[in-house]
Write an enzyme that holds these catalytic residues in place. Structure first.
Site, PDB file in Angstrom:
ATOM      1  CB  THR A 516      -0.865  -0.031   1.282  1.00 27.81           C
ATOM      2  OG1 THR A 516      -1.704  -1.168   1.224  1.00 27.81           O
ATOM      3  CG2 THR A 516      -1.732   1.198   1.456  1.00 27.81           C
ATOM      4  CG  ASP A 558      -8.640  -5.594   2.919  1.00 32.41           C
ATOM      5  OD1 ASP A 558      -7.844  -6.460   3.318  1.00 32.41           O
ATOM      6  OD2 ASP A 558      -8.272  -4.469   2.547  1.00 32.41           O
ATOM      7  CB  SER A 587      -9.646  -0.078   4.896  1.00 30.07           C
ATOM      8  OG  SER A 587      -8.325   0.363   4.694  1.00 30.07           O
ATOM      9  CB  SER A 588      -5.644  -1.406   8.509  1.00 32.62           C
ATOM     10  OG  SER A 588      -6.108  -2.673   8.873  1.00 32.62           O
ATOM     11  N   GLY A 609       1.023  -1.064   5.273  1.00 30.63           N
ATOM     12  CA  GLY A 609       1.380  -2.084   6.250  1.00 30.63           C
ATOM     13  C   GLY A 609       0.218  -2.970   6.667  1.00 30.63           C
ATOM     14  N   GLY A 610      -0.901  -2.881   5.934  1.00 29.79           N
ATOM     15  CA  GLY A 610      -2.033  -3.751   6.260  1.00 29.79           C
ATOM     16  C   GLY A 610      -2.467  -3.515   7.696  1.00 29.79           C
TER      17      GLY A 610
HETATM   18  O1  DON Z   1      -7.165  -1.585   3.387  1.00 31.42           O
HETATM   19  C1  DON Z   1      -6.434  -2.325   4.016  1.00 31.42           C
HETATM   20  O2  DON Z   1      -6.424  -2.392   5.229  1.00 31.42           O
HETATM   21  C2  DON Z   1      -5.449  -3.189   3.265  1.00 31.42           C
HETATM   22  N1  DON Z   1      -5.987  -3.518   1.980  1.00 31.42           N
HETATM   23  C3  DON Z   1      -4.166  -2.450   3.160  1.00 31.42           C
HETATM   24  C4  DON Z   1      -3.108  -3.260   2.502  1.00 31.42           C
HETATM   25  C5  DON Z   1      -1.761  -2.823   2.854  1.00 31.42           C
HETATM   26  O3  DON Z   1      -1.547  -1.883   3.587  1.00 31.42           O
HETATM   27  C6  DON Z   1      -0.648  -3.578   2.301  1.00 31.42           C
HETATM   28  N2  DON Z   1       0.600  -2.941   2.635  1.00 31.42           N
HETATM   29  N3  DON Z   1       1.623  -2.898   2.865  1.00 31.42           N
END
Ligand code: DON
Length: 708
Positions: A516, A558, A587-588, A609-610
């Site tokens: 992301t 997600d 989402s995070s 960072g999910g």
């Molecule tokens: O929206 C979310 O929470 C996830 N799809 C974000 C994914 C993400 O941050 C991947 N990253 N490093």
């Protein structure tokens, strides 16, 4: 005191080990240098923070293909000085501007204007126990979309929700196999994993309602980068190599990012810029590409194309595949021996993406959600089992929403409400605010223990209650109610880790590669923009739209594919986040702004960072607000993360063995984690007019802060 010590300046020391970049005017910090330059150029041309954020985001779609995107979605939180231009531009309908007390998310609304910011002023003395297992379910008005703008200080704040949405054909059990288990392949690698993209709608909405320059000017840098190409650097080459098994499966992605092994290495092996040279160069690049490329089924026909280009050849892709079958998704890691990623120094040219961008610059949303680009996307979906149809694209709307607001140690914190990560961020801050973390100190076992326990409680609530508020039958309880936060906080044992199994049911473990990207902008009048956008995993599901040159997200993962089974980030989520048509997955992502106690704009941050996004943002804020770190030190400081499940405290490098030993004695199971997040951040200096600071997170190789 006699003989006072010389000041830092006298002895030529700067005080902290890391220093932010200073600019007399505005600042852009993003995950890729050319994109930051693009944003800074827009500031220099008189654009405001929104123009620059949109320019940077479009440029990232070109220069950071693993995360920047047209085929994904995201969130933007912004603050601008003065009066909002949005009503005059027809953006607000009948909704006016509201103050901090008129929240649309249950938080502020539940308590009314007298206690507008629930994360604020949490006191130990608060009475009123919430029922066991659930927060005090205040009769929160459940209004969405009213007053998206929030007046704050000498300006106003607003957020843009351009999260992808589930297509009409999606069902709750979409990814469940007959045995009830989730089919991870379909949930993350198939075209069914793609939700309706929101980025183009969101960026255009923000720019139209709040920008200052014409859209064409704002998109020009991205178009130039796609057309002229960008030299591949080592980090991009490494990232493409890691994604090779994924990208090799899709003919369009393969033609964009991969080359035959043993072929070239010459800088010109990208797709050539000029239409005349293109076929030849592509032929050369692909080695076995047929000399007369046919249009890929589903691609934008050459005749429809502004420059009359044909898309990358399906024949070429096939012949490459025939020569050396690409790795199948079920055999990740078994890369095709015949293909390689672009090498460092080679040029990534993306003429098809350039033409899609040009079309959007010219036609606005219709250039993406209707017409040839939409046709190509829908054709791909029909051919390869995807769910998105023209009606889904036509129905998609980015939305202006009210930022969720809290107060921490006197500062106002604005972030992205659900389906964004801001509520969990504010809950976490609300839980830890009364702890004396200044005395226990940054990085100490006592501090890390409290943070971990608070994070686990906040994630339990996230998993249980949160989803897209637009499609919930009833509102979730008020997770920011002071009494509830007090109750939760009292359950934290300062001397012992509470095992996750005592808080909720354990899931099976899992882990996948992710990406992301976050960018932050300050403009010279104090305007701030925090924008996080994603395809979900790195390169999304690896599939690019033929003829249109952009990758598709795998954001459907997600959602809660099946209760009790974790998604790609190990997150266990609830029914509130089940797949239903039109819903946006939880989402995070938590783009966040902070204001000084006098309500002047201060900083913008956020992170990829999910599931680690929320905890990363929280730690940047704590470093800056509690422990006296400057912005650069705050961003560089070692990070930790815990999310209830897996029941592990993840630590970056940089925590001492003694600290680790102490944490072990408190009952934590420790995990050495790779670097977490990339919190590219900016700050507006006070008094107004003294410039801005920017920090590119050192955890990623291509990040850059650029002054106006
Ligand atoms: O929206 C979310 O929470 C996830 N799809 C974000 C994914 C993400 O941050 C991947 N990253 N490093």
């Amino acid at each position: 005191m006699a003989g006072s010590a010389p000041s830092l300046n006298e002895i030529q020391e700067a005080g902290q080990r890391f220093q932010p970049l200073w600019s007399a005017r505005g600042m852009v910090a993003s995950q890729e240098g050319r994109a930051s330059e693009a944003g800074a150029a827009i500031l220099r041309r008189g654009g405001n923070a929104v123009d620059a954020a949109v320019a940077t985001a479009f440029a990232l779609a070109v220069t950071l293909p693993q995360a920047g995107n047209l085929g994904g979605g995201g969130f933007l939180v912004l603050w601008l000085p003065g009066a909002s231009p949005a009503a005059g531009r027809g953006c607000l309908g009948n909704a006016g501007s509201g103050g901090l007390g008129d929240g649309s998310w249950p938080a502020a609304a539940a308590a009314g204007a007298s206690a507008p910011l629930h994360a604020a002023h949490v006191t130990h003395a608060s009475k009123g126990e919430a029922p066991a297992g659930a927060p005090s379910a205040a009769p929160a008005p459940f209004r969405i979309g009213a007053s998206p703008e929030l007046t704050l200080g000498q300006g106003f704040a607003v957020a843009v929700n351009f999260r992808e949405s589930a297509p009409a054909a999606a069902r709750a059990d979409l990814f469940r196999r007959a045995d009830g288990r989730v089919d991870r392949q379909r949930a993350t690698r198939s075209l069914e994993s793609t939700a309706v993209p929101g980025s183009v709608a969101g960026l255009l909405l923000a720019q139209r309602c709040y920008g200052r320059l014409p859209l064409q000017a704002v998109m020009a840098p991205a178009i130039g980068l796609a057309e002229q190409g960008v030299p591949v650097d080592r980090e991009l080459a490494d990232s493409l190599t890691a994604a090779l098994p994924l990208l090799a499966v899709d003919p369009t992605s393969r033609a964009l990012f991969l080359r035959p092994v043993g072929q070239g290495g010459r800088p010109s092996t990208g797709l050539a810029a000029s239409p005349g040279a293109r076929t030849g160069a592509n032929t050369e690049a692909m080695g076995t590409v047929a000399r007369s490329p046919q249009a890929v089924p589903g691609s934008i026909a050459a005749s429809q194309h502004p420059k009359g280009w044909a898309p990358p050849s399906a024949g070429g892709a096939r012949s490459t595949a025939q020569q050396a079958p690409a790795a199948t998704p079920s055999a990740p890691g078994a890369a095709s021996p015949a293909l390689r990623a672009l090498h460092p120094g080679e040029i990534l040219r993306q003429p098809l993406l350039a033409s899609t961008l040009r079309r959007v610059a010219r036609d606005g949303e219709a250039g993406f959600y209707r017409g040839p680009v939409a046709d190509a996307l829908v054709r791909l979906m029909r051919q390869r089992g995807g769910l998105i149809r023209q009606a889904d694209l036509s129905a998609y709307r980015a939305e202006l929403v009210r930022p969720i607001a809290g107060r921490f140690r006197g500062h106002v914190v604005l972030s992205m409400p659900p389906p964004g990560g801001g509520l969990t961020l504010l809950q976490l801050l609300g839980l830890i605010e009364p702890f004396d973390l200044q005395t226990s100190g940054a990085g100490s076992a006592a501090t890390l223990h409290r943070l971990t326990e608070a994070m686990n409680l906040a994630y339990r609530d996230r998993n249980t209650w949160l989803g897209d508020p637009a499609s919930m039958a009833s509102p979730p309880p008020d997770l920011l109610a002071p009494a509830y936060l007090d109750q939760l906080r009292r359950s934290i044992d300062p001397a012992r880790h509470r095992p996750a199994a005592s808080l909720s049911v354990p899931p099976p473990p899992r882990r996948e590669s992710v990406n992301t990207t976050h960018l932050s902008v300050a403009d010279s009048s104090g305007g701030l923009a925090a924008l996080t956008t994603t395809l979900n995993f790195a390169y999304g599901n690896g599939v690019s739209v033929p003829g249109a040159g952009f990758l598709l997200n795998n954001e459907m993962d997600d959602f809660t594919a099946a209760p009790g089974q974790p998604n790609g980030f190990g997150l266990l989520q609830g029914e509130a986040n089940a797949i239903i048509p039109g819903r946006r997955p939880l989402s995070s992502m938590a783009p966040t702004l902070v204001f000084r106690p006098d309500h002047t704009p201060w900083l913008a941050t956020g992170s990829p960072g999910g599931s680690r996004i929320i905890t990363t943002v929280a730690q940047v804020l704590l470093q800056r607000m509690l422990w006296g770190a400057n912005l650069a030190t705050a961003v560089a400081a070692p990070r930790m993360h815990s999310q209830l499940w897996p029941d592990r405290l993840a630590l970056e490098e940089g925590f001492s063995p003694d600290t680790r030993a102490l944490l072990g004695r408190l009952g934590h199971s420790l995990q050495n984690a790779p670097a977490m997040g990339a919190a590219n951040s900016v700050e507006v200096l006070a008094p107004r007019g003294s410039g801005s600071l920017g920090v590119a997170d050192p955890r990623r190789g291509r990040t850059l802060a650029v002054g106006e």
